[in-house]
Scaffold this motif. Sequence first.
Motif, short mmCIF file in Angstrom:
data_model
loop_
_atom_site.label_atom_id
_atom_site.label_comp_id
_atom_site.label_asym_id
_atom_site.label_seq_id
_atom_site.Cartn_x
_atom_site.Cartn_y
_atom_site.Cartn_z
N HIS A 190 5.49 6.59 -10.48
CA HIS A 190 4.53 7.16 -11.43
C HIS A 190 3.36 6.20 -11.65
CE1 HIS A 190 2.88 8.99 -15.08
NE2 HIS A 190 2.91 7.77 -15.62
N ARG A 191 3.65 4.94 -11.86
CA ARG A 191 2.58 3.98 -12.16
C ARG A 191 1.74 3.68 -10.93
NH1 ARG A 191 3.51 2.65 -17.43
NH2 ARG A 191 5.70 2.80 -18.08
N ALA A 192 2.37 3.71 -9.75
CA ALA A 192 1.58 3.53 -8.53
C ALA A 192 0.58 4.68 -8.36
CB ALA A 192 2.51 3.46 -7.32
N ARG A 193 1.01 5.88 -8.71
CA ARG A 193 0.10 7.03 -8.65
C ARG A 193 -1.01 6.89 -9.69
NH1 ARG A 193 3.66 10.57 -9.05
NH2 ARG A 193 3.46 11.11 -11.26
N GLN A 194 -0.66 6.35 -10.87
CA GLN A 194 -1.66 6.14 -11.91
C GLN A 194 -2.70 5.10 -11.49
OE1 GLN A 194 -1.08 8.92 -13.72
NE2 GLN A 194 -1.41 7.79 -15.61
N VAL A 195 -2.25 4.06 -10.78
CA VAL A 195 -3.20 3.06 -10.26
C VAL A 195 -4.17 3.73 -9.32
CG1 VAL A 195 -3.43 1.03 -8.78
CG2 VAL A 195 -1.67 1.07 -10.55
N ALA A 196 -3.65 4.58 -8.43
CA ALA A 196 -4.52 5.26 -7.46
C ALA A 196 -5.51 6.19 -8.14
CB ALA A 196 -3.67 6.03 -6.45
N GLU A 197 -5.08 6.84 -9.23
CA GLU A 197 -5.93 7.83 -9.89
C GLU A 197 -6.86 7.23 -10.94
OE1 GLU A 197 -3.32 10.76 -11.47
OE2 GLU A 197 -2.72 11.54 -9.50
N HIS A 198 -6.38 6.19 -11.66
CA HIS A 198 -7.14 5.70 -12.81
C HIS A 198 -7.45 4.21 -12.76
CE1 HIS A 198 -6.35 9.59 -14.64
NE2 HIS A 198 -5.05 9.42 -14.44
N GLY A 199 -6.82 3.47 -11.85
CA GLY A 199 -7.08 2.04 -11.77
C GLY A 199 -6.04 1.20 -12.49
#
Length: 330
Positions: free
Chosen positions: A162-171
Amino acid sequence: MESELSFSAADLAQTRFAVSPMWEVVTSFRLLKDPTEPPLHRRWAAQVRPRLLRAGLDRGWLAALVPGGGYLADFLNPTPAGPFPALADELAAIRRSTPEQVHADLATLVRKSGPSPRYRLLHEEPEAALEKVAAEIETYWELALAPYWPRVRQLLEADVFHRARQVAEHGSAHVLNELHASVRWEAGILHVVRRQCRLTRDQTGAGLLLVPSAFAWPRVLTRSVPPEPPQLAYPARGIGALWEPRSPGPAADAVAAVLGRSRAQLLAELDVPASTTQLARSCGLSVAGVSQHLTALRNAGLVTGHRNGRSVLYARTAVADALLTPQPAP
């Protein structure tokens, strides 16, 4: 008290996530030392505490190295080499701890907790004592975490993804700000409040290792051992539902059509790890029959067995959980 960890572009580039079995060992052991009932983990603790008392682990090496609060021995949490290390890999790293690292950790423990015969043995014979520490950790793992690891690991991996996806989407800044209420990212600096020990970049190596934990709640924990990157263990998302019973419902009927009703019933009962005798009693089957079914399920990768004194605890694997989970209609 507030710690400030500054970040260069290189530090951000070296920030990563990892699921660490040893962080779950130390945080779960500390939770069990607390005399108050852990609200999120009451169901798990009620099953595990009696096993640890019978094995004498409440007064062993872990009890000495993981006090009920404050500092715990840094060598127990070596830097994971990859995102999903095995316990054996981390135990090997613990065994490789240098005498200098062990002596430094012991000095801090003695200063905060007072002397101990185990500290003296670790100081005088670190290599032999570390073997004893690793052996006790293996025992603790088998009794307290291995039967539940598929469920715990699934939670931790889901948090990382989840957090890896958040990094990709929001930084990265967005993700760091969402880790915990006591963690705040602002202008290139990570602020960690309510920490007993200060954490600054000149006390650490480069980068940052973020470790989701099922047992760290309600706080975050840090490790700072130069030249390794600092580690920050934080409560994983979804902990509140970790120990909720997982009723297979209609999915069990579909599984029964393939495996047979008795084996499907055994899998359903193993929402909580249990022995052969306990399963025979709850399912109304003979001990010999349960043993035969468990052997077949184990060979198929649907259950695992974990030594608990003279008996064996059986637990469902992630594969079995998936089989018993109702699938949405296409």
